[in-house]
Design a protein around this motif. Structure first.
Motif, PDB file in Angstrom:
ATOM      1  N   THR A  87     -15.096   7.957  -5.036  1.00 51.80           N
ATOM      2  CA  THR A  87     -14.199   6.870  -4.625  1.00 51.80           C
ATOM      3  C   THR A  87     -13.216   6.588  -5.743  1.00 51.80           C
ATOM      4  N   ILE A  88     -11.953   6.586  -5.411  1.00 53.36           N
ATOM      5  CA  ILE A  88     -10.904   6.268  -6.378  1.00 53.36           C
ATOM      6  C   ILE A  88     -10.390   4.859  -6.085  1.00 53.36           C
ATOM      7  N   LYS A  89     -10.516   3.990  -7.074  1.00 53.27           N
ATOM      8  CA  LYS A  89     -10.030   2.621  -6.927  1.00 53.27           C
ATOM      9  C   LYS A  89      -8.574   2.551  -7.378  1.00 53.27           C
ATOM     10  N   ILE A  90      -7.754   1.931  -6.551  1.00 56.78           N
ATOM     11  CA  ILE A  90      -6.323   1.816  -6.844  1.00 56.78           C
ATOM     12  C   ILE A  90      -5.938   0.338  -6.818  1.00 56.78           C
ATOM     13  N   ASP A  91      -5.430  -0.162  -7.935  1.00 56.18           N
ATOM     14  CA  ASP A  91      -4.891  -1.516  -7.992  1.00 56.18           C
ATOM     15  C   ASP A  91      -3.368  -1.404  -7.968  1.00 56.18           C
ATOM     16  N   TYR A  92      -2.768  -1.913  -6.897  1.00 56.85           N
ATOM     17  CA  TYR A  92      -1.320  -1.784  -6.696  1.00 56.85           C
ATOM     18  C   TYR A  92      -0.683  -3.148  -6.892  1.00 56.85           C
ATOM     19  N   VAL A  93       0.026  -3.299  -8.012  1.00 56.08           N
ATOM     20  CA  VAL A  93       0.665  -4.564  -8.377  1.00 56.08           C
ATOM     21  C   VAL A  93       2.130  -4.488  -7.953  1.00 56.08           C
ATOM     22  N   SER A  94       2.555  -5.414  -7.093  1.00 57.17           N
ATOM     23  CA  SER A  94       3.904  -5.267  -6.549  1.00 57.17           C
ATOM     24  C   SER A  94       4.405  -6.581  -5.960  1.00 57.17           C
ATOM     25  N   LEU A 111      -5.356   3.178 -11.821  1.00 53.99           N
ATOM     26  CA  LEU A 111      -6.364   4.019 -11.180  1.00 53.99           C
ATOM     27  C   LEU A 111      -7.699   3.881 -11.903  1.00 53.99           C
ATOM     28  N   ASN A 112      -8.728   3.548 -11.142  1.00 51.26           N
ATOM     29  CA  ASN A 112     -10.094   3.435 -11.677  1.00 51.26           C
ATOM     30  C   ASN A 112     -10.178   2.544 -12.913  1.00 51.26           C
ATOM     31  N   ASP A 113      -9.376   1.483 -12.930  1.00 47.79           N
ATOM     32  CA  ASP A 113      -9.381   0.498 -14.027  1.00 47.79           C
ATOM     33  C   ASP A 113      -9.038   1.102 -15.384  1.00 47.79           C
ATOM     34  N   ASN A 148      -1.360  14.700  -8.021  1.00 50.84           N
ATOM     35  CA  ASN A 148      -1.774  15.305  -9.285  1.00 50.84           C
ATOM     36  C   ASN A 148      -2.762  14.397 -10.022  1.00 50.84           C
ATOM     37  N   ALA A 149      -2.469  13.094 -10.055  1.00 45.43           N
ATOM     38  CA  ALA A 149      -3.359  12.142 -10.736  1.00 45.43           C
ATOM     39  C   ALA A 149      -4.708  12.071 -10.029  1.00 45.43           C
ATOM     40  N   PHE A 150      -4.680  12.041  -8.697  1.00 48.96           N
ATOM     41  CA  PHE A 150      -5.925  11.962  -7.933  1.00 48.96           C
ATOM     42  C   PHE A 150      -6.776  13.218  -8.136  1.00 48.96           C
ATOM     43  N   GLU A 151      -6.140  14.372  -8.137  1.00 47.71           N
ATOM     44  CA  GLU A 151      -6.885  15.622  -8.303  1.00 47.71           C
ATOM     45  C   GLU A 151      -7.561  15.685  -9.662  1.00 47.71           C
ATOM     46  N   GLN A 152      -6.890  15.160 -10.685  1.00 42.63           N
ATOM     47  CA  GLN A 152      -7.512  15.125 -12.009  1.00 42.63           C
ATOM     48  C   GLN A 152      -8.745  14.209 -12.005  1.00 42.63           C
TER      49      GLN A 152
END
Length: 218
Positions: A4-11, A192-194, A209-213
């Protein structure tokens, strides 16, 4: 088991690049949904916290804020419209008319996340961005906010209660302060992931690319 990849989207609702970035993020998530689970948390940021009721003419605001000519602003807007279209948002051809305070929109998003969960919150976020950039209507008119709530399949009466009260005001202020104190000064900012920070309206390929890493590390 998929990681599970946690994403915090500040906008902010008033940020066109936040719409572009969110659309691109969702495209990347769709492409990698077979490899990972994604948990997207939406967080508030106000570009214009002191904007008075009634807002300000958008062209006037952008020329003053960035020191650009009217022609430069219009050229930038045309470029943003193209990027937004690629990200799944059909911005109004004449652009947004005015710049507004977005605090009430953030309160509605907080309410939705609290009472209905992340998925419904994401739907409302998209509808609020559509309200501002695609319909290009007045964000100070509560009816336009409530129309976005209705399109999202949420309870309009409950949303009206939120808007006519100060409910969730403290929670939104606290969330805004948290990210400002953490050094966030521009949006979109994506954590990503804190651990890993991405800034700006990244193209889908950068997110992939970031997710795959992260998937490989897991």
């Amino acid at each position: 088991m998929k990681p599970t990849i946690k994403i915090d989207y500040v906008s902010d609702i008033a940020c066109p690049w936040c719409a572009v970035g969110l659309g691109n993020l969702n495209q990347a998530i769709t492409q990698l949904s077979d490899k990972a689970n994604f948990e997207v948390h939406l967080h508030p940021f106000e570009l214009n916290p002191n904007m008075p009721l009634g807002g300000q003419d958008a062209i006037e605001h952008l020329t003053e804020k960035y020191g650009l000519t009217v022609e430069q602003v219009k050229a930038n807007q045309a470029n943003i419209r193209l990027k937004a279209s690629e990200a799944g948002f059909k911005f109004h051809p004449e652009g947004r008319k005015r710049v507004y305070n977005t605090f009430d929109a953030h309160r509605l998003l907080h309410w939705t996340g609290q009472e209905f969960g992340l998925e419904k919150q994401a739907i409302l976020k998209k509808e609020l961005l559509n309200t501002y950039f695609c319909l290009a209507v007045n964000l100070d008119d509560q009816k336009n906010l409530l129309d976005a709530v209705t399109r999202s399949g949420l309870d309009q009466d409950r949303a009206q209660e939120v808007l006519t009260s100060k409910e969730f005001a403290n929670e939104v202020r606290a969330a805004e302060a948290l990210y400002i104190n953490a050094g966030i000064s521009s949006v979109p900012s994506i954590i990503l992931n804190d651990q890993y920070l991405l800034q700006g309206a990244q193209p889908p390929e950068s997110f992939i690319n970031a997710f795959e890493q992260l998937i490989q590390k897991s």
